[in-house]
Design an enzyme around this catalytic site. Structure first.
Site, short mmCIF file in Angstrom:
data_model
loop_
_atom_site.label_atom_id
_atom_site.label_comp_id
_atom_site.label_asym_id
_atom_site.label_seq_id
_atom_site.Cartn_x
_atom_site.Cartn_y
_atom_site.Cartn_z
N CYS A 1 -2.38 -0.04 7.51
CA CYS A 1 -1.61 1.19 7.36
C CYS A 1 -1.71 2.08 8.58
O CYS A 1 -0.73 2.69 9.00
CB CYS A 1 -2.05 1.92 6.10
SG CYS A 1 -1.67 0.98 4.59
N HIS B 1 0.85 -1.19 0.00
CA HIS B 1 0.00 0.00 0.00
C HIS B 1 0.89 1.24 0.00
O HIS B 1 1.99 1.23 0.56
CB HIS B 1 -0.87 0.04 1.25
CG HIS B 1 -1.95 -0.98 1.27
ND1 HIS B 1 -3.07 -0.85 2.05
CD2 HIS B 1 -2.10 -2.17 0.62
CE1 HIS B 1 -3.86 -1.88 1.89
NE2 HIS B 1 -3.29 -2.71 1.03
N GLU C 1 0.80 3.91 1.69
CA GLU C 1 1.17 4.41 3.03
C GLU C 1 2.32 3.61 3.62
O GLU C 1 3.25 4.19 4.20
CB GLU C 1 -0.03 4.33 3.99
CG GLU C 1 -1.24 5.09 3.52
CD GLU C 1 -2.25 4.22 2.77
OE1 GLU C 1 -3.46 4.42 2.98
OE2 GLU C 1 -1.83 3.35 1.98
N CYS D 1 -6.30 2.04 5.71
CA CYS D 1 -6.89 0.82 6.25
C CYS D 1 -6.27 0.53 7.62
O CYS D 1 -5.36 1.23 8.06
CB CYS D 1 -6.63 -0.35 5.29
SG CYS D 1 -4.89 -0.85 5.20
#
Length: 153
Positions: free
Chosen positions: A85, A52, A54, A82
């Site tokens: 993260c 991801h 992040e 999410c």
């Protein structure tokens, strides 16, 4: 620069994910008025569920700073993080997160969960949401509309 200016850079980063058919989510890490790291989703490109934007920007910022604590960094992300993260942000001692669009399905910064300000955790993250939300949401909607048109999702 203000939050909108930084978020535009995160949106630019998000668009790079389109080149490898990843969901267009981008993130930048800012410290002392400078971008120290940038990343975009790479789940499809890397075959890695944890790639991801992040997490990638947290790793890159830590490498630049030579430490895991991101105590004076602001992270800008085009979608509400999410739980994975958000957990990484807490562990990195990130003081501030600015995100664009809320994620009503998996958001862990207030939409579904509020992990970043959970009273039982040892660190809390200041959160500002909704910065350029319309632009970020439109980018994601267009991506998924394109996939549906191709019969992929």
């Amino acid at each position: 620069m203000d939050d909108s200016t930084w978020m535009r850079l995160a949106l630019d980063e998000a668009r790079l994910a389109l080149a490898h058919e990843d969901v267009p989510i981008g993130a930048i890490a800012v410290r002392g008025g400078d971008v120290i790291a940038r990343a975009h989703n790479r789940r499809e490109a890397d075959g890695d569920a944890t790639a991801h934007a992040e997490l990638l920007v947290i790793r890159a910022a830590s490498a630049v700073l030579g430490q895991w604590r991101l105590e004076d960094v602001t992270l800008y992300c085009t979608l509400e993080p999410c739980a994975m993260c958000a957990g990484a942000m807490i562990l990195a001692r990130l003081p501030r997160l600015v995100y664009a669009a809320p994620d009503p399905k998996a958001g862990a910064s207030g939409s579904v969960l509020d992990l970043l300000n959970h009273p039982q955790l040892n660190h809390r993250v200041e959160v500002a949401g909704g910065v350029l939300a319309g632009e970020a949401a439109a980018l994601i909607r267009e991506f998924f509309a394109g996939l549906r048109a191709q019969g992929q999702k």
